[in-house]
Design a protein around this motif. Structure first.
Motif, mmCIF file in Angstrom:
data_model
loop_
_atom_site.group_PDB
_atom_site.id
_atom_site.type_symbol
_atom_site.label_atom_id
_atom_site.label_comp_id
_atom_site.label_asym_id
_atom_site.label_seq_id
_atom_site.Cartn_x
_atom_site.Cartn_y
_atom_site.Cartn_z
ATOM 1 N N GLY A 41 0.771 -1.103 0.013
ATOM 2 C CA GLY A 41 0.144 -0.073 0.073
ATOM 3 C C GLY A 41 0.834 1.286 0.170
ATOM 4 O O GLY A 41 0.620 2.097 -0.732
ATOM 5 N N TYR A 42 1.936 1.231 0.727
ATOM 6 C CA TYR A 42 2.637 2.411 0.863
ATOM 7 C C TYR A 42 3.351 2.726 -0.605
ATOM 8 O O TYR A 42 3.642 3.801 -1.074
ATOM 9 C CB TYR A 42 3.858 2.037 1.975
ATOM 10 N N ALA A 43 3.953 1.630 -1.136
ATOM 11 C CA ALA A 43 4.585 1.782 -2.600
ATOM 12 C C ALA A 43 3.605 2.281 -3.651
ATOM 13 O O ALA A 43 4.121 3.035 -4.380
ATOM 14 C CB ALA A 43 5.361 0.391 -3.046
ATOM 15 N N LEU A 44 2.487 1.608 -3.490
ATOM 16 C CA LEU A 44 1.232 2.057 -4.334
ATOM 17 C C LEU A 44 0.809 3.280 -4.486
ATOM 18 O O LEU A 44 0.558 4.348 -5.432
ATOM 19 C CB LEU A 44 0.118 1.035 -4.438
ATOM 20 N N THR A 45 0.908 3.835 -2.914
ATOM 21 C CA THR A 45 0.142 5.319 -2.969
ATOM 22 C C THR A 45 1.123 6.204 -2.926
ATOM 23 O O THR A 45 0.858 7.453 -3.483
ATOM 24 C CB THR A 45 -0.280 5.198 -1.453
ATOM 25 N N THR A 46 2.647 6.033 -2.351
ATOM 26 C CA THR A 46 3.386 7.089 -2.599
ATOM 27 C C THR A 46 4.169 7.039 -4.057
ATOM 28 O O THR A 46 4.660 8.044 -4.384
ATOM 29 C CB THR A 46 4.722 6.979 -1.577
ATOM 30 N N ARG A 47 4.161 5.966 -4.692
ATOM 31 C CA ARG A 47 4.861 5.718 -6.011
ATOM 32 C C ARG A 47 6.244 6.191 -5.817
ATOM 33 O O ARG A 47 6.766 6.508 -7.012
ATOM 34 C CB ARG A 47 4.154 6.606 -7.191
ATOM 35 N N LYS A 48 6.762 5.803 -4.606
ATOM 36 C CA LYS A 48 8.436 6.161 -4.671
ATOM 37 C C LYS A 48 8.906 5.197 -5.451
ATOM 38 O O LYS A 48 8.602 3.883 -5.788
ATOM 39 C CB LYS A 48 8.600 6.100 -3.420
ATOM 40 N N ASP A 49 10.160 5.483 -6.126
ATOM 41 C CA ASP A 49 11.060 4.556 -6.829
ATOM 42 C C ASP A 49 12.210 3.891 -5.846
ATOM 43 O O ASP A 49 13.120 4.464 -5.359
ATOM 44 C CB ASP A 49 11.716 5.283 -7.901
ATOM 45 N N PHE A 50 11.917 2.718 -5.655
ATOM 46 C CA PHE A 50 12.999 1.595 -4.866
ATOM 47 C C PHE A 50 13.742 0.746 -5.626
ATOM 48 O O PHE A 50 14.233 -0.029 -5.077
ATOM 49 C CB PHE A 50 12.221 0.841 -3.996
#
Length: 223
Positions: A125-134
């Motif tokens: 959920g965090y990755a999908l909502t923030t759309r940060k590049d990891f």
């Protein structure tokens, strides 16, 4: 003007394709997790003994290689269900052990399941909502998983409980990072094959669950 329109159209197509990969991945992930639960149940009901570690590794890597080779065809779907079904089957004897060896075994399994679900849903959920590049985590995760895997083999072969506990803790951190990385790859177009994305997320969830169960068994298990 025409160039601008083409850029907008291309951008929209990219977003549509990305969303399709994400939807397909999570749908297939849910199906493979359900299939694994069925095969784990079959192993438990039949009192299947644990497979030797070398057979588990051979089956896992063999089916993983096959899935990767077939990832662009319909046979990739057959292969991924074979892989996840096999992993679910190997999980059955482990669950039977915890349920039989500890008086609170069912609680330990439930806590490991709940913890795994919370970690996966929270990180995804965090990755999908923030759309940060990891994507920067890829190299670190590859090295870390290799080191943890070799350390785990050493702990198993030489019966080193302390090292085994440390490896479980390492895997929890590494698999959490792998969930962030794989979700980011889907969002930003680094992974366009939903079968391989599903494999990565499934393996992350599997290792998260078994590692949490191991740690909970050591610190919270009642004989």
């Amino acid at each position: 003007m025409a160039t601008h329109d083409r850029v907008i159209t291309s951008g929209r197509q990219g977003v549509v394709e990305t969303n399709k990969v994400i939807r397909s991945t999570y749908t297939l992930l849910a199906m493979t997790l359900g299939f694994s639960a069925v095969t784990a149940g079959v192993a438990m009901l039949s009192n299947a003994p644990p497979l030797p570690w070398f057979m588990v590794l051979a089956g896992y890597f063999g089916l993983l290689f096959l899935t990767n080779a077939m990832r662009n065809s319909v046979w990739g779907l057959v292969s991924i269900f074979a892989l996840t079904g096999f992993m679910g089957y190997t999980l059955g004897p482990l669950l039977s052990f915890y349920l039989g060896a500890f008086s609170n075994g069912s609680q330990l399994v439930a806590m490991a399941f709940g913890g795994t679900a919370a970690i996966f849903l929270g990180l995804s959920g965090y990755a999908l909502t923030t759309r940060k590049d990891f994507s920067f985590m890829g190299g670190f995760l590859f090295v870390g998983i290799l080191v943890a895997f070799l350390a785990g083999l050493g702990a198993m072969v030489f019966s080193m409980p302390a090292l085994s506990l440390a490896v479980s803790a390492m895997f929890i951190l590494l698999m959490s990072g792998l969930i962030l990385w794989q979700t980011s790859e889907m969002i930003h177009g680094g992974e366009t094959n939903y079968i391989m994305a599903t494999v990565t997320l499934y393996v992350s969830i599997f290792n998260l669950f078994t590692s949490l169960l191991h740690i909970l068994g050591i610190f919270g298990g009642d004989d």
